[in-house]
Design a protein around this motif. Structure first.
Motif, mmCIF file in Angstrom:
data_model
loop_
_atom_site.group_PDB
_atom_site.id
_atom_site.type_symbol
_atom_site.label_atom_id
_atom_site.label_comp_id
_atom_site.label_asym_id
_atom_site.label_seq_id
_atom_site.Cartn_x
_atom_site.Cartn_y
_atom_site.Cartn_z
ATOM 1 N N SER A 152 38.163 -26.272 -0.925
ATOM 2 C CA SER A 152 37.924 -26.361 0.520
ATOM 3 C C SER A 152 39.059 -27.158 1.162
ATOM 4 C CB SER A 152 36.585 -27.059 0.773
ATOM 5 O OG SER A 152 36.672 -28.413 0.367
ATOM 6 N N GLU A 153 39.061 -27.179 2.473
ATOM 7 C CA GLU A 153 40.036 -27.999 3.209
ATOM 8 C C GLU A 153 39.884 -29.469 2.820
ATOM 9 O OE1 GLU A 153 42.526 -27.114 5.302
ATOM 10 O OE2 GLU A 153 42.046 -25.025 4.845
ATOM 11 N N GLU A 154 38.642 -29.867 2.601
ATOM 12 C CA GLU A 154 38.353 -31.244 2.191
ATOM 13 C C GLU A 154 38.988 -31.550 0.831
ATOM 14 O OE1 GLU A 154 34.214 -33.065 1.307
ATOM 15 O OE2 GLU A 154 34.302 -32.661 3.472
ATOM 16 N N ASP A 155 38.880 -30.593 -0.098
ATOM 17 C CA ASP A 155 39.481 -30.763 -1.420
ATOM 18 C C ASP A 155 41.002 -30.932 -1.316
ATOM 19 O OD1 ASP A 155 37.033 -30.457 -2.785
ATOM 20 O OD2 ASP A 155 37.251 -28.267 -2.771
#
Length: 98
Positions: A45-48
């Motif tokens: 994800s973008e968070e990752d």
């Protein structure tokens, strides 16, 4: 030419019941098991992707230092060979997860 050693140990006893096995008599089975960790690439994800990779690598290295070489390898792939007498094989093959 020197004979090549066998790639697996020579069977002598059943891995399940310890019955003596007689090579060449057709009274046992060789079961090879290979377990491999999930080879599917992770969904990121973008968070990752926003993670501090240097800090994350340091954390992973610190975790790995607590494990033996064997423990680390077992998390990726493990192979084993079982020798099962005919009665044990018949029980095992019907319910291998026991």
């Amino acid at each position: 030419m020197t004979p090549k050693p066998p790639s697996h140990p020579s069977p002598s006893i059943c891995s399940r019941c310890a019955r003596l096995l007689q090579p060449g008599c057709g009274d046992f089975y060789v079961v090879r098991i290979e377990a491999v960790a999930d080879p599917t690439p992770p969904d990121l994800s973008e968070e990752d992707l926003a993670v501090d990779f240097e800090r994350e690598m340091e954390r992973l290295i610190a975790e790995a230092e607590k494990l033996s070489e064997q423990e680390m390898m077992d998390q990726v792939c493990r192979r084993m060979t079982l020798f099962l007498c005919t009665p044990c094989y018949r029980l095992w093959i019907e319910n291998p997860t026991g």
